[in-house]
Design an enzyme around this catalytic site. Sequence first.
Site, PDB file in Angstrom:
ATOM      1  CG  HIS A 110      -1.792   1.219   1.289  1.00 34.97           C
ATOM      2  ND1 HIS A 110      -1.423   2.336   2.010  1.00 34.97           N
ATOM      3  CD2 HIS A 110      -2.969   1.526   0.692  1.00 34.97           C
ATOM      4  CE1 HIS A 110      -2.353   3.258   1.864  1.00 34.97           C
ATOM      5  NE2 HIS A 110      -3.302   2.800   1.087  1.00 34.97           N
TER       6      HIS A 110
ATOM      7  NE  ARG B 292      32.355   1.995 -17.435  1.00 33.30           N
ATOM      8  CZ  ARG B 292      31.631   3.092 -17.683  1.00 33.30           C
ATOM      9  NH1 ARG B 292      30.363   3.129 -17.332  1.00 33.30           N
ATOM     10  NH2 ARG B 292      32.179   4.138 -18.271  1.00 33.30           N
TER      11      ARG B 292
ATOM     12  NE  ARG C  32      34.950  -2.504 -19.773  1.00 33.30           N
ATOM     13  CZ  ARG C  32      35.275  -1.323 -19.249  1.00 33.30           C
ATOM     14  NH1 ARG C  32      35.837  -0.403 -20.024  1.00 33.30           N
ATOM     15  NH2 ARG C  32      35.033  -1.054 -17.996  1.00 33.30           N
TER      16      ARG C  32
ATOM     17  CD  GLU D 199      41.019  -0.655 -22.972  1.00 31.41           C
ATOM     18  OE1 GLU D 199      40.554   0.208 -22.213  1.00 31.41           O
ATOM     19  OE2 GLU D 199      40.697  -1.844 -22.931  1.00 31.41           O
TER      20      GLU D 199
ATOM     21  N   GLY E 114      38.469   3.438 -26.267  1.00 33.68           N
ATOM     22  CA  GLY E 114      38.383   3.830 -24.867  1.00 33.68           C
ATOM     23  C   GLY E 114      39.277   5.039 -24.649  1.00 33.68           C
ATOM     24  CB  SER E 115      38.607   8.656 -25.061  1.00 33.52           C
ATOM     25  OG  SER E 115      37.604   8.809 -24.070  1.00 33.52           O
ATOM     26  CG  ASN E 116      38.359   7.778 -19.706  1.00 39.04           C
ATOM     27  OD1 ASN E 116      38.291   8.911 -20.174  1.00 39.04           O
ATOM     28  ND2 ASN E 116      37.371   7.224 -19.025  1.00 39.04           N
ATOM     29  CG  ASP E 117      42.703   2.601 -19.753  1.00 36.70           C
ATOM     30  OD1 ASP E 117      43.128   3.315 -18.827  1.00 36.70           O
ATOM     31  OD2 ASP E 117      42.205   1.474 -19.559  1.00 36.70           O
TER      32      ASP E 117
ATOM     33  CB  CYS F  78      32.755   3.980 -24.742  1.00 40.24           C
ATOM     34  SG  CYS F  78      34.092   2.787 -24.722  1.00 40.24           S
TER      35      CYS F  78
END
Length: 784
Positions: free
Chosen positions: A411, A501, A569, A671, A692-695, A742
């Site tokens: 409820h 992920r 991934r 990456e 993977g632009s970060n790594d 990504c």
Amino acid sequence: MYKHLRFFKDISIEDVPVVGGKNASLGEMFRALTPKGINLPNGYGTTADSYNYFLDSAGIRDKIAEQLNGLDVQNVTDLQTRGAAIRQIILDAEFPADFEEEIRKGYQELCDTLGYPDVVVAVRSSATAEDLPNASFAGQQETYLNISGVDQVVKHAKMCIASLFTDRAIVYRVENGFDHMKVALSVGVQQMVAVRSEAAGVMFTLDTESGFRDVVMINSIYGLGENIVQGKVSPDEFLVFKPTKAILKRKLGAKKLKMIPGPDSTTEDTDVSEADQHRFSITDEQVLTLAEWGMAIEEHYGKPMDIEWALDEDYGTLFIVQARPETVQSQKDQTCFEEYKRTEDGEVVITGTSVGNKIAAGTAKIIEDISDISGFEDGDILVTTMTDPDWVPIMKRSGAIVTDRGGRTCHAAIVSRELGIPCVVGTSNATEVINHGDELTVSCAEGDVGYVYRGRLKYEIETTDVGNLPRPDTKIMMNIGSPEHALTYAQLPNDGVGLAREEFIIDAHIKIHPLALLKFDELTDEEVRHQIHELTIGYADKSQYFVDKLAEGIALIGAGFYPNDVIVRFSDFKSNEYANLIGGQLFEPTENNPMIGWRGASRYYHEEYQAAFALECAALKRVRDKMGLTNVKAMVPFCRNLDEAHKVIDIMKQNDLVQGENGFEVYMMVEIPSNVILAEQFAEIFDGFSIGSNDLTQLTLGVDRDSHIVADVYDENNEAVKEMVRRTIAVGKEKGIKVGLCGQAPSDSPEFAEFLVKEGIDSMSLAPDTIVKTRIAAAKIEGK
């Protein structure tokens, strides 16, 4: 021929003015859906005219109106006094002789039709103003279960009519602008299937939290279903995906009590054995049958539905016992996307099941009995054991609600959604750990788990109009970690998921190192064994827990964005992150630099981790082959060389996850500089690239992205990084494979986004909160 009642076979949905919303729906289903193989109990409803005939014959209409004259529903004490007086006026009045005689004859005909005397029935209230598509509150009037014998039916019919003037029903009509004296009540007398109910529950033909339309949500408990609505029991929960008719999610509820018939037309609660608590109350086959019926009912009515069902213990037969339009999510503006975000951390006081997706802060008021409401102010946080329909007036004044008991369809949950306030149910002991007067923040914006924080924390609300956004040629995809957010975020304009992920699913929902599950019998650490046992109750094979939970998490994301691509991934924890999982320290090495250590592809074929990777393959295969979510693709992270690429593809094949089979595609994260240098060769192995632009920025520039000291050096717009990206896109075009990116660079840097679009990248995958602005920016760059 009856004057004062109609049997279900003679009732349609057009008869709401005649028999009220509930009975009109029951009749419509019995008449139209029984021929389609859906089991529905028989019954009849008295007419609205007979209600008015009763008031006029007994001479009580003016007495009721007098009690209502000058009523202020904000004055709860006055409301309670007047409501009780009206109900007593009705109970003291006599039914007209011909009306009562027809109630008796109708019951006897029902007994004759079903073939046995003194049929057990539910006596239900059905008001002519209830269950409208835009105005419905849960349980305004009363329902009486386990009623047998004609005298008891007559008695409870009058009690139902009196319940038209419960406090919550009076407030409901005032709030929705209905004239009390123009609303009538029909009494439904319905065969009570599953008198000794093995299981019962509710289902919605959409997701009650996000409004996502392609699922059926089913709640189930042992015994009669009233304990779900009353919030006494935390139910099992199932989510079925309509397009593929697959069960996406199973969540085991506590189910500590079950309601059973008692003596003299009563019901009582009894304890559920520990063994039964630890198993699901209905089978997968029964779940899928209910979902099929739910979809058929939704198709018949042409709108999302809220449905009650029961499983007869004697015959093992499922029945639909009630259905009404869903009145919360189906009425929302689908073009306005609202997101609440907590911007300040705080101490967690208690957690439970979240209802809705909002946040509210206020003063806690612990109220155990509805009569103890003095001092409750508008916006206070109501903390209680559980609510029932009598609590609606105070719930309407609450900023948020926290309860000890209940699940998503209790409820408190139902009414909170209708009121649009955050609610955390099933905390177990909120009334014990929270103090009256505490300043709290209630957050339902963080997934399935609802959090109650100490203090008034800061939060923000982002509102986005997604009605007429431009659509660029460049696909704008989404990065998703938490499955519980998938059905909400899927309603943003998008082209699928470029990065799902696994780590989020493993960390938040599985919590255990896969090797600790595989080698559970060999573990000697008693604390670790205890933790694993508590999380995997019901699993003889502990490793199956990993497969089930990972598959469910992937499937929720896959279903939310179906039929668009969802690229999952494989796990990419570093060794220190794996070590933080339960049992992880027993299996993980200590590395000086985990960022470039044993991670990604190098794990999957390694003899010490192969068996754990096999569990990931099994989960993904189930999602695609058993659940039908063939839009789900796989992606291999941190693949350092060609030899690793071949080994991973081979180990996947050994686990029956075969590239190219049933349209299965395998992507590679780009990456590492070696991925770019050998891009032509990698393109011969994989079906697509995801940058993977970060790594890639970190390893191209040789800079630790987590170090604030050299943060100024870390820059995706550096020409070396751009050259890496440019070459990857060019190779993809040359080889005819998809190339996406990504990472947050395109949303954080308009310059980088323009660079990607001009280079012809196929897709950009971003965090949900930047999807809209990046879509607009990409369209502008393309000249749209």
